[in-house]
Design an enzyme around this catalytic site. Sequence first.
Site, PDB file in Angstrom:
ATOM      1  CG  ASP A  38       8.212  81.571  43.415  1.00 50.87           C
ATOM      2  OD1 ASP A  38       7.782  82.479  42.684  1.00 50.87           O
ATOM      3  OD2 ASP A  38       9.148  80.798  43.073  1.00 50.87           O
ATOM      4  CE  LYS A 206      -1.583  92.059  29.579  1.00 53.54           C
ATOM      5  NZ  LYS A 206      -0.972  91.519  30.746  1.00 53.54           N
ATOM      6  CB  CYS A 262       4.103  92.855  28.274  1.00 51.98           C
ATOM      7  SG  CYS A 262       4.431  92.493  30.000  1.00 51.98           S
ATOM      8  NE  ARG A 330      11.601  89.801  31.624  1.00 52.34           N
ATOM      9  CZ  ARG A 330      10.514  89.415  32.319  1.00 52.34           C
ATOM     10  NH1 ARG A 330       9.958  88.248  32.059  1.00 52.34           N
ATOM     11  NH2 ARG A 330      10.001  90.178  33.247  1.00 52.34           N
TER      12      ARG A 330
HETATM   13  C1  UGA Z   1       2.750  96.740  29.437  1.00 54.28           C
HETATM   14  C2  UGA Z   1       1.377  97.406  29.513  1.00 54.28           C
HETATM   15  O1  UGA Z   1       1.510  98.833  29.457  1.00 54.28           O
HETATM   16  C3  UGA Z   1       0.645  97.010  30.786  1.00 54.28           C
HETATM   17  O2  UGA Z   1      -0.665  97.564  30.791  1.00 54.28           O
HETATM   18  C4  UGA Z   1       0.550  95.478  30.840  1.00 54.28           C
HETATM   19  O3  UGA Z   1      -0.084  95.024  32.023  1.00 54.28           O
HETATM   20  C5  UGA Z   1       1.952  94.905  30.798  1.00 54.28           C
HETATM   21  O4  UGA Z   1       2.587  95.331  29.574  1.00 54.28           O
HETATM   22  C6  UGA Z   1       1.824  93.407  30.814  1.00 54.28           C
HETATM   23  O5  UGA Z   1       1.318  92.845  29.838  1.00 54.28           O
HETATM   24  O6  UGA Z   1       2.072  92.788  31.861  1.00 54.28           O
HETATM   25  P1  UGA Z   1       5.170  97.223  30.487  1.00 54.28           P
HETATM   26  O7  UGA Z   1       5.654  96.144  29.571  1.00 54.28           O
HETATM   27  O8  UGA Z   1       5.592  97.201  31.909  1.00 54.28           O
HETATM   28  O9  UGA Z   1       3.550  97.265  30.496  1.00 54.28           O
HETATM   29  O10 UGA Z   1       5.704  98.587  29.876  1.00 54.28           O
HETATM   30  P2  UGA Z   1       5.083  99.887  29.182  1.00 54.28           P
HETATM   31  O11 UGA Z   1       5.182 101.023  30.103  1.00 54.28           O
HETATM   32  O12 UGA Z   1       3.768  99.605  28.581  1.00 54.28           O
HETATM   33  O13 UGA Z   1       6.165 100.113  28.014  1.00 54.28           O
HETATM   34  C7  UGA Z   1       6.319  99.178  26.957  1.00 54.28           C
HETATM   35  C8  UGA Z   1       7.299  99.705  25.917  1.00 54.28           C
HETATM   36  O14 UGA Z   1       6.748 100.846  25.243  1.00 54.28           O
HETATM   37  C9  UGA Z   1       8.635 100.168  26.498  1.00 54.28           C
HETATM   38  O15 UGA Z   1       9.684  99.764  25.647  1.00 54.28           O
HETATM   39  C10 UGA Z   1       8.510 101.687  26.534  1.00 54.28           C
HETATM   40  O16 UGA Z   1       9.740 102.362  26.468  1.00 54.28           O
HETATM   41  C11 UGA Z   1       7.677 101.923  25.288  1.00 54.28           C
HETATM   42  N1  UGA Z   1       6.942 103.206  25.332  1.00 54.28           N
HETATM   43  C12 UGA Z   1       5.906 103.386  26.193  1.00 54.28           C
HETATM   44  C13 UGA Z   1       7.308 104.215  24.442  1.00 54.28           C
HETATM   45  O17 UGA Z   1       8.254 104.058  23.625  1.00 54.28           O
HETATM   46  N2  UGA Z   1       6.614 105.385  24.467  1.00 54.28           N
HETATM   47  C14 UGA Z   1       5.572 105.594  25.321  1.00 54.28           C
HETATM   48  O18 UGA Z   1       4.955 106.698  25.247  1.00 54.28           O
HETATM   49  C15 UGA Z   1       5.211 104.574  26.204  1.00 54.28           C
END
Ligand code: UGA
Length: 466
Positions: A38, A206, A262, A330
């Site tokens: 890094d 992805k 993401c 973010r």
């Molecule tokens: C997301 C994907 O789930 C991962 O598979 C992916 O690798 C990652 O992006 C990435 O591209 O690196 P992440 O952003 O860490 O992961 O978060 P999530 O758990 O997917 O949640 C995303 C959003 O959806 C959050 O705002 C969360 O609160 C919301 N969410 C999720 C809901 O409102 N309801 C749910 O049932 C699940």
Amino acid sequence: MGDLKNRALRVGIVGSGYVGLTSAACLSSLGHRVTAVDLDREKVLQLRNGEIPIFEPGLDELVADGLGQRRLRFTVDYKQLADSEIVLLCLPTPQGPDGVPDISCIETAARDLAAVLAPSAVLLTKSTVPVGAHHRVREWLGRDDVVVASNPEFLREGSAIADFMEPDRIVIGANDPRAIGIIERLYAPLEAEIQVTDVTSAELVKYASNSFLATKLSFINEMARLCEATGADVDAVARGMGSDRRIGNDFMRSGPGWGGSCFPKDTRGLTSVASAVALELTITSAAIQSNEEQLDYTYGRIMSLLEQPPCASTIGGWGLTFKANTDDVRESPAVHLTKRLVASGANVMTYDPAAAKEATPGTWAEDPYAATQDADLVVVLTEWDEFADIDFGRLALTVKRPVIFDARSIVDAAAAASHGFTVHRIGRPTVFPLAEDSAGYFDLTRGLMLGAEIASTEVTAGDAVP
Ligand code: UGA
């Protein structure tokens, strides 16, 4: 887990953010010898001391273990990757102008690696890059002997280690059998399903996965709005739908809208990739628009619950991160809503268990009760366990008005009601406090008095019933 005997690889990782650091720690715990580069000297010094600059449950132990076993090292020097058999690019690809991801970090790294990589090394892109980016990586690298392949990551913040160690699938985009063999060796101990495809398809998997999940959430959030307008309960609707295995129960929790580093970036990234080839992705575009509407809707609901004009109101805001178990704010719906509430003139106090206090557009409070001191309304914006486990007796003594708006539907509404709170939620009936002289709840939906014996099963009164 499978066996790694005599099959450990010398692995290079470029970038020690969420993806790079999790990958480095997990791969070293699988037995590989990992060198993580890094360019942030401060971060590298921290990591060498086992200090983790991000909040990710379990990562500190895994890094400490890797350092202790001498299978994991951190450096600022690309030359340390000269003997790596495989190098993983784990760099940020933020949203650039017009929604197109900015891959300038990948370009710089590929150009720097050109002079360093061992003959016949494999360069694996884990970062989310626009479809077709591998052609450009090859150009920047300018090395015919190095195979450029794709291996998208599917790690969620907050559960990144489990997602790495027990993946639903591993997607490899490569067309060189020797490179595919090396990548399979990298993951051999995981015994996960490995899907090998061409590089372009792997890059698209992805974006398509994240956009599909975001669309699923936008759909259930729309159902929540419809439930609220008709007196139905989105929890029951999601459960009923999710039991159909073709639909599934995951990613069915409605809330204030989706966010994070993401989904917003990748949905826009996908539509921009499509418009570059003259295609309009109407479903993904609608999911993005619907998410913006969900945020507006949530803001409107909060405003409608204030008895006084916002400038005369105090709001206790619980949560700032985009979801629980991360310190990441973010594109957080909680930050977005807090900002709008502050702009409306309301006095907004914020508490979050992990976010940096500077992240709040309002006033920081040291605990959930301090955030609700004299509050006219308590607003739950992130689904932290701490908010589900709140002491309502104590909370009742701090607030001015016992009203909760639970945008995540995590509060124990029956327990809150038994302490005099009214609990409003998105897409679910409002739960009213138990009248002091009554032995149960009056359920407006059914027009029935219901006994105390079922009070704990959350008896509710529908908002929509006149
Ligand atoms: C997301 C994907 O789930 C991962 O598979 C992916 O690798 C990652 O992006 C990435 O591209 O690196 P992440 O952003 O860490 O992961 O978060 P999530 O758990 O997917 O949640 C995303 C959003 O959806 C959050 O705002 C969360 O609160 C919301 N969410 C999720 C809901 O409102 N309801 C749910 O049932 C699940």
